[in-house]
Design a protein around this motif. Structure first.
Motif, PDB file in Angstrom:
ATOM      1  N   UNK A  52       0.859  -1.174   0.000  1.00 12.85           N
ATOM      2  CA  UNK A  52       0.000   0.000   0.000  1.00 12.85           C
ATOM      3  C   UNK A  52       0.900   1.230   0.000  1.00 12.85           C
ATOM      4  N   UNK A  53       0.913   1.965  -1.110  1.00 12.59           N
ATOM      5  CA  UNK A  53       1.863   3.079  -1.234  1.00 12.59           C
ATOM      6  C   UNK A  53       1.147   4.364  -1.609  1.00 12.59           C
ATOM      7  N   UNK A  54       0.055   4.644  -0.924  1.00 11.36           N
ATOM      8  CA  UNK A  54      -0.716   5.832  -1.251  1.00 11.36           C
ATOM      9  C   UNK A  54       0.066   7.103  -0.973  1.00 11.36           C
ATOM     10  N   UNK A  55       0.899   7.060   0.085  1.00 12.24           N
ATOM     11  CA  UNK A  55       1.636   8.278   0.435  1.00 12.24           C
ATOM     12  C   UNK A  55       2.701   8.606  -0.614  1.00 12.24           C
ATOM     13  N   UNK A  56       3.265   7.545  -1.236  1.00 15.36           N
ATOM     14  CA  UNK A  56       4.251   7.769  -2.294  1.00 15.36           C
ATOM     15  C   UNK A  56       3.566   8.458  -3.481  1.00 15.36           C
ATOM     16  N   UNK A  57       2.372   7.963  -3.808  1.00 17.88           N
ATOM     17  CA  UNK A  57       1.576   8.542  -4.900  1.00 17.88           C
ATOM     18  C   UNK A  57       1.255  10.005  -4.607  1.00 17.88           C
ATOM     19  N   UNK A  58       0.918  10.286  -3.346  1.00 22.84           N
ATOM     20  CA  UNK A  58       0.558  11.647  -2.918  1.00 22.84           C
ATOM     21  C   UNK A  58       1.749  12.601  -3.101  1.00 22.84           C
ATOM     22  N   UNK A  59       2.952  12.130  -2.745  1.00 22.58           N
ATOM     23  CA  UNK A  59       4.152  12.952  -2.920  1.00 22.58           C
ATOM     24  C   UNK A  59       4.342  13.253  -4.408  1.00 22.58           C
ATOM     25  N   UNK A  60       4.127  12.209  -5.236  1.00 21.70           N
ATOM     26  CA  UNK A  60       4.240  12.384  -6.687  1.00 21.70           C
ATOM     27  C   UNK A  60       3.271  13.443  -7.196  1.00 21.70           C
ATOM     28  N   UNK A  61       2.044  13.400  -6.690  1.00 22.80           N
ATOM     29  CA  UNK A  61       1.024  14.377  -7.092  1.00 22.80           C
ATOM     30  C   UNK A  61       1.472  15.791  -6.703  1.00 22.80           C
ATOM     31  N   UNK A  62       1.964  15.931  -5.465  1.00 23.26           N
ATOM     32  CA  UNK A  62       2.377  17.255  -4.992  1.00 23.26           C
ATOM     33  C   UNK A  62       3.504  17.815  -5.840  1.00 23.26           C
ATOM     34  N   UNK A  63       4.468  16.957  -6.191  1.00 19.26           N
ATOM     35  CA  UNK A  63       5.593  17.416  -7.022  1.00 19.26           C
ATOM     36  C   UNK A  63       5.076  17.898  -8.374  1.00 19.26           C
ATOM     37  N   UNK A  64       4.182  17.099  -9.001  1.00 20.21           N
ATOM     38  CA  UNK A  64       3.705  17.500 -10.329  1.00 20.21           C
ATOM     39  C   UNK A  64       2.819  18.744 -10.254  1.00 20.21           C
ATOM     40  N   UNK A  65       2.069  18.886  -9.148  1.00 22.18           N
ATOM     41  CA  UNK A  65       1.226  20.081  -9.004  1.00 22.18           C
ATOM     42  C   UNK A  65       2.106  21.325  -8.920  1.00 22.18           C
ATOM     43  N   UNK A  66       3.184  21.241  -8.143  1.00 27.42           N
ATOM     44  CA  UNK A  66       4.098  22.387  -7.997  1.00 27.42           C
ATOM     45  C   UNK A  66       4.694  22.748  -9.358  1.00 27.42           C
ATOM     46  N   UNK A  67       5.073  21.721 -10.142  1.00 27.00           N
ATOM     47  CA  UNK A  67       5.680  21.972 -11.453  1.00 27.00           C
ATOM     48  C   UNK A  67       4.673  22.536 -12.447  1.00 27.00           C
ATOM     49  N   UNK A  68       3.438  22.010 -12.398  1.00 25.49           N
ATOM     50  CA  UNK A  68       2.423  22.434 -13.379  1.00 25.49           C
ATOM     51  C   UNK A  68       1.789  23.771 -13.015  1.00 25.49           C
ATOM     52  N   UNK A  69       1.955  24.176 -11.750  1.00 20.55           N
ATOM     53  CA  UNK A  69       1.283  25.393 -11.286  1.00 20.55           C
ATOM     54  C   UNK A  69       1.664  26.622 -12.106  1.00 20.55           C
ATOM     55  N   UNK A  70       2.882  26.600 -12.686  1.00 19.50           N
ATOM     56  CA  UNK A  70       3.329  27.749 -13.491  1.00 19.50           C
ATOM     57  C   UNK A  70       2.597  27.792 -14.831  1.00 19.50           C
ATOM     58  N   UNK A  71       2.200  26.602 -15.346  1.00 18.28           N
ATOM     59  CA  UNK A  71       1.606  26.520 -16.673  1.00 18.28           C
ATOM     60  C   UNK A  71       0.091  26.664 -16.656  1.00 18.28           C
ATOM     61  N   UNK A  72      -0.553  26.100 -15.649  1.00 20.82           N
ATOM     62  CA  UNK A  72      -2.019  26.108 -15.639  1.00 20.82           C
ATOM     63  C   UNK A  72      -2.514  26.318 -14.211  1.00 20.82           C
ATOM     64  N   UNK A  73      -3.755  26.734 -14.111  1.00 18.31           N
ATOM     65  CA  UNK A  73      -4.335  26.880 -12.781  1.00 18.31           C
ATOM     66  C   UNK A  73      -4.821  25.499 -12.343  1.00 18.31           C
ATOM     67  N   UNK A  74      -4.428  25.108 -11.151  1.00 18.34           N
ATOM     68  CA  UNK A  74      -4.785  23.767 -10.696  1.00 18.34           C
ATOM     69  C   UNK A  74      -5.773  23.850  -9.540  1.00 18.34           C
ATOM     70  N   UNK A  75      -6.895  23.167  -9.730  1.00 15.00           N
ATOM     71  CA  UNK A  75      -7.934  23.193  -8.703  1.00 15.00           C
ATOM     72  C   UNK A  75      -8.026  21.812  -8.063  1.00 15.00           C
TER      73      UNK A  75
END
Ligand SMILES: [Zn+2]
Length: 200
Positions: free
Chosen positions: A142-165
């Protein structure tokens, strides 16, 4: 008959005293915690399992993230994200994400429910040892927290390109990580085995 227990750390075999109140028993030689009796372990773990199943349902049926780029809005859910990985030629990765973030947590919660609900109703579920061992085997997958970290990293990177809700599912998923951790922490394995031992 008093239960004999081997210390997990130094292997000393000793007698486990009968406990009626919550508390911990320490190894007489090295001081490691041999057994921790938890208050209302079955009820607490059962309610956390039920809460987890509700959060799991929310996390899988509502939008996870929405991307807004000018007039375009794209919503993703956990499952469409997995489908997207598959469609982009990463079938192995999509399978791993499906297993570690959806199937394993669900199997864990269903197995816990299968064990705890009958115990709460003073019944012993059929095949309890096998199911309980299965729960322990699932734990590392069960690696939900690893997935969550991945999401946070991509959100930070994508935040410059698009608005993320962030969507309802994202918050449910986050809460589910904590609920599952609390579920494991409130579980008293000794108690479950004791119930099985005294089943007749
Ligand atoms: Zn010890």
């Amino acid at each position: 008959m008093q239960t004999l227990i081997a210390c997990h750390d130094c292997d000393l075999i000793q007698r486990l005293p009968r406990m009626s109140e919550p508390g911990t028993v320490q190894c007489t030689r090295c001081g490691a915690v041999l057994h921790q009796k938890k208050r209302n372990s079955i009820e607490r773990t059962l309610s956390l399992t039920l809460a987890g199943l509700v959060l799991f349902g929310l996390a899988n049926s509502f939008p996870f993230l929405a991307f807004k780029l000018e007039a375009q809005v794209r919503q993703t859910t956990l499952l469409t994200g997995i489908q997207e990985l598959y469609a982009q030629g990463m079938p192995e990765l999509s399978l791993i994400v499906l297993l570690t973030t959806v199937l394993v947590p669900l199997a864990q919660m269903i197995s816990m429910l299968y064990i705890l609900l009958p115990l709460k109703l003073k019944k012993i579920p059929i095949g309890l040892p096998a199911v309980f061992r299965f729960v322990h085997k699932l734990q590392p997958w069960s690696m939900m927290e690893v997935f969550m970290v991945g999401i946070l990293v991509s959100v930070v990177k994508l935040a410059k390109m698009a608005k993320i809700v962030p969507g309802v599912a994202l918050f449910s998923f986050l809460a589910l990580i904590f609920v599952l951790a609390a579920m494991s922490a409130s579980l008293d394995s000794h108690l479950i085995w004791e119930k099985w031992e005294n089943r007749r």
